[in-house]
Design a protein around this motif. Structure first.
Motif, short mmCIF file in Angstrom:
data_model
loop_
_atom_site.label_atom_id
_atom_site.label_comp_id
_atom_site.label_asym_id
_atom_site.label_seq_id
_atom_site.Cartn_x
_atom_site.Cartn_y
_atom_site.Cartn_z
N LEU A 151 0.87 -1.20 -0.08
CA LEU A 151 -0.11 -0.05 0.09
C LEU A 151 0.69 1.27 -0.05
O LEU A 151 2.04 1.26 0.64
CB LEU A 151 -0.74 -0.07 1.32
N ARG A 152 0.46 2.26 -0.57
CA ARG A 152 1.22 3.51 -0.76
C ARG A 152 0.24 4.74 -0.52
O ARG A 152 -1.19 4.60 -0.55
CB ARG A 152 1.77 3.73 -2.17
N PHE A 153 0.62 5.79 -0.06
CA PHE A 153 -0.18 6.74 0.99
C PHE A 153 -0.13 8.04 0.14
O PHE A 153 0.97 8.52 -0.24
CB PHE A 153 0.13 6.83 2.22
N MET A 154 -1.22 8.76 0.22
CA MET A 154 -1.32 10.20 -0.40
C MET A 154 -1.59 10.99 0.94
O MET A 154 -2.86 11.24 1.22
CB MET A 154 -1.99 10.70 -1.49
N PRO A 155 -0.81 11.58 1.63
CA PRO A 155 -1.12 12.34 3.04
C PRO A 155 -2.09 13.52 2.51
O PRO A 155 -1.69 14.22 1.63
CB PRO A 155 0.26 12.83 3.80
N SER A 156 -2.83 14.03 3.38
CA SER A 156 -3.81 15.06 3.18
C SER A 156 -3.90 15.68 4.68
O SER A 156 -4.52 14.73 5.45
CB SER A 156 -4.92 14.70 2.34
N GLY A 157 -4.26 16.85 4.85
CA GLY A 157 -4.33 17.58 6.02
C GLY A 157 -3.25 17.89 6.73
O GLY A 157 -2.51 17.25 7.09
N SER A 170 9.52 9.68 1.22
CA SER A 170 9.51 8.23 1.80
C SER A 170 8.58 7.53 0.46
O SER A 170 7.99 7.91 -0.15
CB SER A 170 8.44 8.28 2.77
N ALA A 171 9.44 6.20 0.59
CA ALA A 171 8.74 5.28 -0.55
C ALA A 171 7.43 4.94 -0.49
O ALA A 171 6.66 4.39 -1.41
CB ALA A 171 9.82 4.11 -0.64
N ALA A 172 6.92 5.16 0.79
CA ALA A 172 5.46 4.74 1.25
C ALA A 172 4.51 5.85 0.56
O ALA A 172 3.52 5.50 0.51
CB ALA A 172 5.10 4.58 2.55
N VAL A 173 4.97 6.99 0.32
CA VAL A 173 4.22 8.23 -0.18
C VAL A 173 4.20 8.24 -1.79
O VAL A 173 5.52 8.63 -2.12
CB VAL A 173 4.59 9.44 0.49
#
Length: 215
Positions: A151-157, A170-173
């Motif tokens: 799973l990869r993430f798009m942070p918001s907020g 980060s490779a997770a983003v």
């Protein structure tokens, strides 16, 4: 990965747009493109949102999606308006299923490991992480990614020029979501020069970080 999500990954920044007058939408789209921004999330928080999305979706070179999508009906209307992706504040099975049925990229918001696992079971590999600043930011994303590397993430907020590079390192983003370059008041005033300049500054920030090896 959905082809649309691949475009968002390449774009790295997904502006979150709250617009009150759809007549501003086309000029806004061109201002974003002039600043180097190639994607945008038009929220359905205002009555003008859907019409603005439809107008922006016709502008070549800009990948446009709908945000604050809460119901399957809104998914259908957004798809008909030309949305390429659907963003929600939380995970709703019916919204995700309808999005996938329409062939669009689904980016539901998740905040916990349980929701992340539900996203994986739904066949998703990318999600929105919201509200990022209230949930521990990058440290929490990387904690979730450790047991769930698919799973990869798009942070918001709470994402802005001050922390976008840190997230994207980060490779997770795969992308960040924010509104710092598309101030609602500037949109309402038709101040597209300010939006173009802020967009260009955001892209320059990423380019400088890339040149320094941070990205």
């Amino acid at each position: 990965m959905h082809t649309t999500t691949a475009r968002l990954t390449a774009a790295r920044i997904v502006p979150v747009i709250v617009i009150d007058d759809a007549a501003r939408a086309s000029d806004l789209a061109h201002a974003l493109l002039a600043g180097g921004i190639t994607s945008a999330e038009v929220t359905l928080r205002t009555p003008a949102g859907l019409d603005a999305l439809a107008a922006m979706a016709t502008v070549p070179g800009l990948t446009v999606g709908a945000g604050t999508v809460l119901t399957p009906e809104q998914v259908q209307r957004s798809a008909d308006a030309g949305a390429a992706f659907i963003v929600s504040p939380g995970f709703d099975d019916d919204v995700v299923a309808t999005t996938l049925d329409r062939g669009l990229a689904a980016l539901p918001g998740i905040a916990t490991a349980t929701e992340a696992m539900r996203a994986l079971r739904a066949g998703l590999t990318e999600v929105k992480f919201f509200p990022a600043d209230r949930l521990g930011g990058l440290a929490t994303i990387e904690a979730l990614a450790a047991p769930l590397p698919q799973l990869r993430f798009m942070p918001s907020g709470g994402v802005g020029a001050h922390n976008a590079v840190e997230y994207l390192s980060s490779a997770a983003v795969f992308a960040v979501s924010g509104s710092w370059m598309v101030n609602r008041a500037a949109i309402a005033a038709g101040d597209h020069d300010t939006i173009r300049s802020a967009s260009a500054a955001a892209i320059a920030l990423l380019e400088a970080a890339s040149a320094d090896g941070a990205l």
